[in-house]
Design a protein around this motif. Structure first.
Motif, PDB file in Angstrom:
ATOM      1  N   MET A 122      -8.787  25.537 -21.441  1.00 11.05           N
ATOM      2  CA  MET A 122      -8.551  25.988 -22.568  1.00 11.05           C
ATOM      3  C   MET A 122      -6.935  26.401 -23.208  1.00 11.05           C
ATOM      4  O   MET A 122      -6.450  26.296 -24.302  1.00 11.05           O
ATOM      5  CB  MET A 122      -8.920  27.731 -22.555  1.00 11.05           C
ATOM      6  CG  MET A 122     -10.721  27.760 -23.090  1.00 11.05           C
ATOM      7  SD  MET A 122     -11.284  29.525 -23.341  1.00 11.05           S
ATOM      8  CE  MET A 122     -11.087  29.550 -24.318  1.00 11.05           C
ATOM      9  N   ILE A 123      -6.552  27.018 -21.174  1.00 10.67           N
ATOM     10  CA  ILE A 123      -4.845  26.507 -21.314  1.00 10.67           C
ATOM     11  C   ILE A 123      -4.054  25.301 -21.907  1.00 10.67           C
ATOM     12  O   ILE A 123      -3.183  25.187 -22.108  1.00 10.67           O
ATOM     13  CB  ILE A 123      -4.305  26.972 -19.570  1.00 10.67           C
ATOM     14  CG1 ILE A 123      -4.886  28.815 -19.675  1.00 10.67           C
ATOM     15  CG2 ILE A 123      -3.146  26.916 -19.715  1.00 10.67           C
ATOM     16  CD1 ILE A 123      -4.907  29.574 -18.385  1.00 10.67           C
ATOM     17  N   MET A 124      -5.237  24.449 -21.131  1.00 11.81           N
ATOM     18  CA  MET A 124      -4.343  22.975 -21.592  1.00 11.81           C
ATOM     19  C   MET A 124      -3.996  22.719 -23.316  1.00 11.81           C
ATOM     20  O   MET A 124      -3.231  22.588 -23.741  1.00 11.81           O
ATOM     21  CB  MET A 124      -4.584  21.633 -20.776  1.00 11.81           C
ATOM     22  CG  MET A 124      -4.795  21.547 -19.225  1.00 11.81           C
ATOM     23  SD  MET A 124      -5.678  20.393 -18.823  1.00 11.81           S
ATOM     24  CE  MET A 124      -5.481  21.128 -16.776  1.00 11.81           C
ATOM     25  N   TRP A 125      -5.333  23.167 -24.082  1.00 10.77           N
ATOM     26  CA  TRP A 125      -5.450  22.506 -25.013  1.00 10.77           C
ATOM     27  C   TRP A 125      -4.399  23.857 -25.318  1.00 10.77           C
ATOM     28  O   TRP A 125      -3.687  23.413 -26.634  1.00 10.77           O
ATOM     29  CB  TRP A 125      -6.248  23.356 -25.606  1.00 10.77           C
ATOM     30  CG  TRP A 125      -6.750  23.119 -26.890  1.00 10.77           C
ATOM     31  CD1 TRP A 125      -7.258  22.192 -27.695  1.00 10.77           C
ATOM     32  CD2 TRP A 125      -6.754  24.184 -27.875  1.00 10.77           C
ATOM     33  NE1 TRP A 125      -7.334  22.262 -28.247  1.00 10.77           N
ATOM     34  CE2 TRP A 125      -7.046  23.595 -29.113  1.00 10.77           C
ATOM     35  CE3 TRP A 125      -6.170  25.701 -28.274  1.00 10.77           C
ATOM     36  CZ2 TRP A 125      -7.029  24.272 -30.426  1.00 10.77           C
ATOM     37  CZ3 TRP A 125      -6.198  25.835 -29.456  1.00 10.77           C
ATOM     38  CH2 TRP A 125      -5.887  25.260 -30.656  1.00 10.77           C
ATOM     39  N   SER A 126      -3.985  25.114 -25.184  1.00 12.72           N
ATOM     40  CA  SER A 126      -2.432  25.493 -25.657  1.00 12.72           C
ATOM     41  C   SER A 126      -1.744  24.498 -25.362  1.00 12.72           C
ATOM     42  O   SER A 126      -0.505  24.969 -26.247  1.00 12.72           O
ATOM     43  CB  SER A 126      -2.858  27.241 -25.066  1.00 12.72           C
ATOM     44  OG  SER A 126      -4.135  27.584 -25.501  1.00 12.72           O
ATOM     45  N   LEU A 127      -1.110  24.448 -24.181  1.00 14.58           N
ATOM     46  CA  LEU A 127      -0.025  23.272 -24.072  1.00 14.58           C
ATOM     47  C   LEU A 127      -0.281  22.646 -25.300  1.00 14.58           C
ATOM     48  O   LEU A 127       1.192  22.018 -25.208  1.00 14.58           O
ATOM     49  CB  LEU A 127      -0.258  23.235 -22.855  1.00 14.58           C
ATOM     50  CG  LEU A 127       0.201  24.178 -21.661  1.00 14.58           C
ATOM     51  CD1 LEU A 127      -0.167  23.770 -20.122  1.00 14.58           C
ATOM     52  CD2 LEU A 127       1.378  25.403 -22.042  1.00 14.58           C
ATOM     53  N   ILE A 128      -0.993  21.092 -25.220  1.00 17.11           N
ATOM     54  CA  ILE A 128      -0.895  20.166 -25.924  1.00 17.11           C
ATOM     55  C   ILE A 128      -0.681  21.150 -27.029  1.00 17.11           C
ATOM     56  O   ILE A 128       0.469  19.392 -28.068  1.00 17.11           O
ATOM     57  CB  ILE A 128      -1.918  19.316 -26.091  1.00 17.11           C
ATOM     58  CG1 ILE A 128      -2.464  19.147 -23.900  1.00 17.11           C
ATOM     59  CG2 ILE A 128      -2.211  18.497 -26.712  1.00 17.11           C
ATOM     60  CD1 ILE A 128      -3.717  18.464 -23.693  1.00 17.11           C
ATOM     61  N   VAL A 129      -0.419  21.770 -27.914  1.00 15.39           N
ATOM     62  CA  VAL A 129      -0.837  22.260 -29.440  1.00 15.39           C
ATOM     63  C   VAL A 129       0.403  22.191 -29.262  1.00 15.39           C
ATOM     64  O   VAL A 129       1.520  22.210 -29.998  1.00 15.39           O
ATOM     65  CB  VAL A 129      -1.816  23.845 -29.798  1.00 15.39           C
ATOM     66  CG1 VAL A 129      -1.283  24.545 -31.308  1.00 15.39           C
ATOM     67  CG2 VAL A 129      -2.889  22.704 -29.721  1.00 15.39           C
ATOM     68  N   LYS A 130       1.219  22.986 -28.386  1.00 13.14           N
ATOM     69  CA  LYS A 130       2.883  24.480 -28.592  1.00 13.14           C
ATOM     70  C   LYS A 130       3.011  22.381 -28.394  1.00 13.14           C
ATOM     71  O   LYS A 130       4.118  22.170 -29.340  1.00 13.14           O
ATOM     72  CB  LYS A 130       3.296  24.448 -27.591  1.00 13.14           C
ATOM     73  CG  LYS A 130       2.692  25.765 -27.319  1.00 13.14           C
ATOM     74  CD  LYS A 130       3.208  26.669 -26.077  1.00 13.14           C
ATOM     75  CE  LYS A 130       2.525  28.168 -25.796  1.00 13.14           C
ATOM     76  NZ  LYS A 130       2.727  28.604 -25.423  1.00 13.14           N
ATOM     77  N   VAL A 131       3.229  21.143 -27.677  1.00 14.08           N
ATOM     78  CA  VAL A 131       4.239  20.227 -27.490  1.00 14.08           C
ATOM     79  C   VAL A 131       3.928  19.279 -28.764  1.00 14.08           C
ATOM     80  O   VAL A 131       4.330  18.981 -29.104  1.00 14.08           O
ATOM     81  CB  VAL A 131       3.932  19.131 -26.141  1.00 14.08           C
ATOM     82  CG1 VAL A 131       4.424  18.308 -26.374  1.00 14.08           C
ATOM     83  CG2 VAL A 131       3.923  20.473 -25.179  1.00 14.08           C
ATOM     84  N   THR A 132       2.542  19.163 -29.299  1.00 12.38           N
ATOM     85  CA  THR A 132       2.334  18.212 -30.369  1.00 12.38           C
ATOM     86  C   THR A 132       2.253  18.829 -31.750  1.00 12.38           C
ATOM     87  O   THR A 132       2.392  18.152 -32.406  1.00 12.38           O
ATOM     88  CB  THR A 132       1.119  17.494 -30.688  1.00 12.38           C
ATOM     89  OG1 THR A 132      -0.272  18.831 -30.373  1.00 12.38           O
ATOM     90  CG2 THR A 132       0.882  16.657 -28.416  1.00 12.38           C
ATOM     91  N   GLN A 133       2.134  20.234 -31.873  1.00 15.68           N
ATOM     92  CA  GLN A 133       1.751  20.615 -32.886  1.00 15.68           C
ATOM     93  C   GLN A 133       0.805  20.473 -33.640  1.00 15.68           C
ATOM     94  O   GLN A 133       0.205  20.335 -34.692  1.00 15.68           O
ATOM     95  CB  GLN A 133       3.609  20.375 -34.061  1.00 15.68           C
ATOM     96  CG  GLN A 133       4.678  21.174 -33.367  1.00 15.68           C
ATOM     97  CD  GLN A 133       4.627  22.931 -32.973  1.00 15.68           C
ATOM     98  OE1 GLN A 133       4.218  23.553 -34.179  1.00 15.68           O
ATOM     99  NE2 GLN A 133       5.119  22.773 -32.038  1.00 15.68           N
ATOM    100  N   SER A 134      -0.747  19.817 -33.161  1.00 16.66           N
ATOM    101  CA  SER A 134      -1.768  18.732 -33.896  1.00 16.66           C
ATOM    102  C   SER A 134      -3.279  19.541 -32.856  1.00 16.66           C
ATOM    103  O   SER A 134      -2.916  19.201 -31.676  1.00 16.66           O
ATOM    104  CB  SER A 134      -1.410  17.524 -33.438  1.00 16.66           C
ATOM    105  OG  SER A 134      -2.521  17.021 -33.959  1.00 16.66           O
ATOM    106  N   ARG A 135      -3.645  20.545 -33.589  1.00 13.71           N
ATOM    107  CA  ARG A 135      -4.629  20.627 -33.342  1.00 13.71           C
ATOM    108  C   ARG A 135      -6.106  19.746 -32.639  1.00 13.71           C
ATOM    109  O   ARG A 135      -6.588  19.584 -31.884  1.00 13.71           O
ATOM    110  CB  ARG A 135      -5.660  22.171 -33.700  1.00 13.71           C
ATOM    111  CG  ARG A 135      -4.604  23.220 -33.988  1.00 13.71           C
ATOM    112  CD  ARG A 135      -5.309  24.402 -34.612  1.00 13.71           C
ATOM    113  NE  ARG A 135      -4.630  25.932 -34.513  1.00 13.71           N
ATOM    114  CZ  ARG A 135      -4.744  26.404 -34.072  1.00 13.71           C
ATOM    115  NH1 ARG A 135      -6.650  27.145 -33.131  1.00 13.71           N
ATOM    116  NH2 ARG A 135      -4.401  27.968 -34.122  1.00 13.71           N
ATOM    117  N   ILE A 136      -5.963  19.007 -33.784  1.00 16.89           N
ATOM    118  CA  ILE A 136      -6.686  17.998 -33.406  1.00 16.89           C
ATOM    119  C   ILE A 136      -6.496  16.699 -32.130  1.00 16.89           C
ATOM    120  O   ILE A 136      -7.280  16.397 -31.481  1.00 16.89           O
ATOM    121  CB  ILE A 136      -6.303  16.709 -34.105  1.00 16.89           C
ATOM    122  CG1 ILE A 136      -6.885  17.533 -35.458  1.00 16.89           C
ATOM    123  CG2 ILE A 136      -7.153  15.586 -34.463  1.00 16.89           C
ATOM    124  CD1 ILE A 136      -6.649  16.361 -36.790  1.00 16.89           C
TER     125      ILE A 136
END
Length: 173
Positions: A122-136
């Motif tokens: 879940m934390i990784m997901w949040s970090l990836i969203v911050k970096v990519t600006q994409s939930r998908i």
């Protein structure tokens, strides 16, 4: 939330309980710290799952684990939760030769280790969203990490793998 519920169910249902000398010293160390306030594993020597070799040493009448003690400290809440929910578990899918009087509780404890992996993802997901600006993109990457790496394999073992996923994700924040 659906993604993480799916991952939790997948990991949780994959749990097999204590299986080798890699996870039993950690399990018994936590139990000993909780019940006796000591890392001495000798009180559990008659337990059928007490297979520690080569990960233990006998010293001045005590049996001590070579495995780290930090994991045992962090696992205490999981043991407490497991003591309340283990009656919800069943052993019907396991061969009778592995069933012991404490098997269901041990299975509950080890199964709860999946929480560390899922929270880390879940934390990784949040970090990836911050970096990519994409939930998908974040969802695809986390799904691939969750199902295509050793995170799944070690998520429900009583080892530091799941805890490391959680900590490495947390320090990345």
């Amino acid at each position: 939330i659906i993604l993480f519920a799916f991952i939790f169910i997948l990991y949780f249902s994959s749990s097999v309980g204590l299986i080798n000398s890699g996870d039993t010293p950690q399990y018994f160390t936590t139990e000993s710290l909780m019940k006796y306030g000591s890392p001495n594993l000798a009180p559990f020597i008659k337990d059928p799952h007490f297979f520690l070799w080569p990960d233990s040493i006998e010293y001045k009448g005590s049996i001590l684990s070579f495995r780290g003690y930090v994991l045992s400290f962090f696992a205490v809440p999981l043991h407490i939760i497991a003591s309340g929910i283990y009656p919800l578990f069943t052993s019907s899918n396991f061969p009778s030769v592995v069933i012991t009087s404490n098997f269901i509780y041990e299975l509950a404890v080890v199964s709860l280790f999946t929480l560390f992996s899922v929270f880390g993802l879940m934390i990784m997901w949040s970090l990836i969203v911050k970096v990519t600006q994409s939930r998908i993109i974040a969802s695809i990457v986390v799904f691939l990490l969750a199902t295509g790496t050793y995170i799944w394999k070690y998520s429900a073992f009583y080892t530091r793998g799941a805890l490391m996923v959680f900590f490495l994700s947390t320090i990345s924040l």
